[in-house]
Design a protein around this motif. Structure first.
Motif, PDB file in Angstrom:
ATOM      1  N   GLY A 142      -5.061   1.362  -4.278  1.00  0.00           N
ATOM      2  CA  GLY A 142      -4.577   0.111  -4.837  1.00  0.00           C
ATOM      3  C   GLY A 142      -5.697  -0.783  -5.330  1.00  0.00           C
ATOM      4  O   GLY A 142      -6.875  -0.586  -5.010  1.00  0.00           O
ATOM      5  N   THR A 192      -2.875  -0.110   1.770  1.00  0.00           N
ATOM      6  CA  THR A 192      -1.440  -0.366   1.672  1.00  0.00           C
ATOM      7  C   THR A 192      -0.722  -0.068   2.987  1.00  0.00           C
ATOM      8  O   THR A 192       0.174  -0.804   3.400  1.00  0.00           O
ATOM      9  CB  THR A 192      -0.829   0.480   0.538  1.00  0.00           C
ATOM     10  N   LYS A 207       6.842  -7.754   1.780  1.00  0.00           N
ATOM     11  CA  LYS A 207       6.813  -6.422   2.389  1.00  0.00           C
ATOM     12  C   LYS A 207       8.065  -5.632   2.009  1.00  0.00           C
ATOM     13  O   LYS A 207       7.997  -4.417   1.769  1.00  0.00           O
ATOM     14  CB  LYS A 207       6.718  -6.541   3.908  1.00  0.00           C
ATOM     15  N   TYR A 210       7.646  -3.941  -1.269  1.00  0.00           N
ATOM     16  CA  TYR A 210       6.843  -2.727  -1.157  1.00  0.00           C
ATOM     17  C   TYR A 210       7.685  -1.574  -0.604  1.00  0.00           C
ATOM     18  O   TYR A 210       7.641  -0.450  -1.120  1.00  0.00           O
ATOM     19  CB  TYR A 210       5.655  -2.959  -0.222  1.00  0.00           C
ATOM     20  N   VAL A 218       4.874   2.133  -8.776  1.00  0.00           N
ATOM     21  CA  VAL A 218       3.469   1.739  -8.649  1.00  0.00           C
ATOM     22  C   VAL A 218       2.774   2.109  -9.951  1.00  0.00           C
ATOM     23  O   VAL A 218       2.737   3.281 -10.334  1.00  0.00           O
ATOM     24  CB  VAL A 218       2.785   2.449  -7.465  1.00  0.00           C
ATOM     25  N   MET A 231      -0.944  -1.613  -9.066  1.00  0.00           N
ATOM     26  CA  MET A 231      -0.074  -2.601  -8.418  1.00  0.00           C
ATOM     27  C   MET A 231       1.385  -2.202  -8.570  1.00  0.00           C
ATOM     28  O   MET A 231       1.706  -1.257  -9.306  1.00  0.00           O
ATOM     29  CB  MET A 231      -0.297  -3.985  -9.041  1.00  0.00           C
ATOM     30  N   LEU A 232       2.252  -2.923  -7.865  1.00  0.00           N
ATOM     31  CA  LEU A 232       3.676  -2.702  -8.048  1.00  0.00           C
ATOM     32  C   LEU A 232       4.101  -3.217  -9.420  1.00  0.00           C
ATOM     33  O   LEU A 232       3.669  -4.283  -9.854  1.00  0.00           O
ATOM     34  CB  LEU A 232       4.482  -3.424  -6.966  1.00  0.00           C
ATOM     35  N   SER A 314      -1.349  -2.383  -4.967  1.00  0.00           N
ATOM     36  CA  SER A 314      -0.704  -1.342  -4.168  1.00  0.00           C
ATOM     37  C   SER A 314      -1.243   0.027  -4.505  1.00  0.00           C
ATOM     38  O   SER A 314      -1.450   0.366  -5.671  1.00  0.00           O
ATOM     39  CB  SER A 314       0.807  -1.346  -4.416  1.00  0.00           C
ATOM     40  N   ALA A 318       2.642   3.455  -1.417  1.00  0.00           N
ATOM     41  CA  ALA A 318       3.747   2.525  -1.152  1.00  0.00           C
ATOM     42  C   ALA A 318       5.087   3.212  -1.357  1.00  0.00           C
ATOM     43  O   ALA A 318       6.072   2.896  -0.680  1.00  0.00           O
ATOM     44  CB  ALA A 318       3.637   1.300  -2.056  1.00  0.00           C
TER      45      ALA A 318
END
Length: 354
Positions: A142, A192, A207, A210, A218, A231-232, A314, A318
């Motif tokens: 991440g 993560t 959370k 995620y 992701v 990242m997400l 992330s 994840a």
């Protein structure tokens, strides 16, 4: 399980919790340390005074070794190193290669120097300068990350240096630990996975975002600061990608002032840090400003819970994480699974634990 990492830093288990900005604070670091792994305090978003207070808070919660992550290119890196030395921190972790002078100062004080790298040549460089170990992050990891997968990068680095190598990027359980050891690593680092524990101070609603993510949720984008950032994917990230440089720059200007207040940096220090950030990366000044904006975008989500106004760094793992154990339970689970796998290997597998 004793490895070159556990012997070097004095922890019971070859697991490192990475120094994630706004996430790896005293509570998470001390919980990790008490679980027998190496917790690393993230300091880049702290003032120098806050860093000293945070170190003392961790020490009040645990007697176990822990580390502090620093920005090697920060204008006050030397001052922060001296704080660490004065406070008796065991490990210095760096997101970028520290100078030979910083490495020498830390080693003279008995501090273990463990930079993070994303390429074989970077590992070779810091090893030649005297680093005690390296954390090698593959592209699955991440935050700011590279293009080479851990399974390709890790064996390259293990073959290139003669210091302990810690594998990062894509690890979340005991299977990954055994695989890393088989590649020749001395342990694994997870970000993560530790973020998604009950000891993490990240808001519960964040959370939940995620935990609901799949692997495909992701993404890797350059829209935040011009550099590859994992990242997400969220509607806000989509907006950043569609806004273009000018629109993002206007947001960055406003947030940069907020980061200056939170970090305690003067305008001159921010300019000097920007120059350091540009070095070797061919970044435009607009990209530098966007990079200065990144901590505020992370803070919006990871501290304030505003996923509509922030980003959530992330790793790809994840998408396969489904629960929020305590750090103690997570470490127990990883080590138990690893031990079971090694016991089930043909004769000789158990020697990996020697």
């Amino acid at each position: 399980m004793r490895t070159a990492l556990t012997r070097l830093v004095g922890v019971r288990h070859p697991i490192v919790q990475t120094g994630m900005g706004w996430v790896a604070g005293p509570r998470l670091v001390s919980a990790t340390a008490n679980a027998g792994a190496l917790g690393i305090l993230a300091s880049a978003t702290m003032t120098a005074d806050r860093l000293r207070a945070a170190i003392r808070e961790v020490k009040s919660r645990t007697d176990a070794p822990f580390g502090v992550n620093l920005r090697a290119d920060a204008s006050d890196a030397g001052d922060r190193v001296r704080i660490m030395i004065e406070e008796g921190v065991r490990v210095a972790s760096f997101a970028l290669a520290p100078s030979p002078e910083l490495i020498a100062e830390l080693k003279e004080a008995g501090v273990v120097v463990m930079p993070s790298v994303g390429a074989r040549r970077h590992a070779e460089k810091v090893a030649a300068w005297g680093a005690d170990a390296v954390i090698v992050q593959g592209g699955e990891g991440g935050g700011h990350t590279g293009e080479v997968a851990t399974t390709v990068l890790l064996p390259q680095v293990v073959d290139a240096v003669r210091i302990p190598v810690v594998a990062a990027g894509g690890f979340f359980d005991g299977r990954g630990l055994v695989a890393a050891l088989a590649y020749g690593a001395a342990g694994i680092a997870m970000g993560t996975r530790f973020l998604l524990t009950s000891d993490s101070t990240v808001p519960d609603a964040v959370k939940a975002r995620y935990l609901a993510a799949s692997v495909k949720d992701v993404t890797l984008t350059t829209a935040v600061d011009g550099l590859p950032h994992r990242m997400l994917r969220t509607p806000f990230v989509d907006v950043l990608e569609k806004s273009g440089r000018t629109g993002n720059l206007l947001h960055a200007v406003r947030r940069a002032a907020g980061f200056r207040r939170l970090s305690g940096l003067s305008r001159r220090q921010m300019v000097r840090d920007g120059l350091a950030l540009r070095h070797g990366k061919n970044l435009s000044w607009s990209q530098v400003l966007l990079a200065a904006n990144t901590p505020m975008l992370l803070r919006s989500a990871m501290v304030d819970g505003r996923t509509d106004l922030g980003v959530m760094a992330s790793g790809q793992v994840a998408g396969v994480i489904e629960d929020l154990p305590s750090c103690a339970e997570l470490v127990r689970r990883v080590m138990s699974q690893a031990a079971g796998i090694m016991d089930a290997l043909p004769a000789g597998g158990a020697s990996m634990r020697a």
